[in-house]
Design an enzyme around this catalytic site. Structure first.
Site, short mmCIF file in Angstrom:
data_model
loop_
_atom_site.label_atom_id
_atom_site.label_comp_id
_atom_site.label_asym_id
_atom_site.label_seq_id
_atom_site.Cartn_x
_atom_site.Cartn_y
_atom_site.Cartn_z
N ASP A 9 0.85 -1.18 0.00
CA ASP A 9 0.00 0.00 0.00
C ASP A 9 0.88 1.23 0.00
OD1 ASP A 9 -2.03 1.83 0.22
OD2 ASP A 9 -2.53 1.34 2.29
N GLU A 10 0.88 1.97 -1.11
CA GLU A 10 1.71 3.17 -1.25
C GLU A 10 3.16 2.90 -0.84
OE1 GLU A 10 0.81 5.82 -2.76
OE2 GLU A 10 -1.37 5.86 -2.63
N PRO A 11 3.85 2.00 -1.53
CA PRO A 11 5.18 1.58 -1.09
C PRO A 11 6.25 2.67 -1.11
CG PRO A 11 4.72 0.74 -3.28
CD PRO A 11 3.45 1.35 -2.77
N ALA A 39 -1.32 -0.91 -4.17
CA ALA A 39 -2.30 0.18 -4.16
C ALA A 39 -1.50 1.46 -4.13
CB ALA A 39 -3.20 0.08 -2.94
#
Length: 90
Positions: A9-11, A39
């Site tokens: 998630d939003e790395p 994501a």
């Protein structure tokens, strides 16, 4: 431990641009032996490494396909996907 699925998630959020490029540059090698699902609102970094993108808007799927198709779909109408889920498979 070597999971078959990696969810991110939003790395690269809060990373400077060179560090974000490094993170996204590592993703294809991670995807050699597992599915990677991301994501992200960073469509410009996600599109070059993803094999599939799903665009979400107000809780629903508004586009699903190859990144080049998705970007082409949005390029002519003045809007741009803001939340996308990318899948990387090798």
């Amino acid at each position: 431990m070597n999971p078959r699925l990696l969810l991110l998630d939003e790395p690269a959020v809060e990373l400077d641009p060179p560090a974000a490029d490094t993170v996204y540059g590592l993703l294809p090698s991670l995807a050699r032996d597992k599915a990677v699902v991301i994501a992200s609102t960073d469509v410009d970094r996600l599109a070059p490494v993803a094999t599939r993108m799903i665009v979400l808007h107000r809780g629903g799927i508004v586009a699903d396909g190859r990144p080049d198709e998705i970007l082409r779909m949005y390029s002519g109408n003045g809007t741009y996907p803001t939340t996308s889920v990318g899948r990387i498979f090798q």
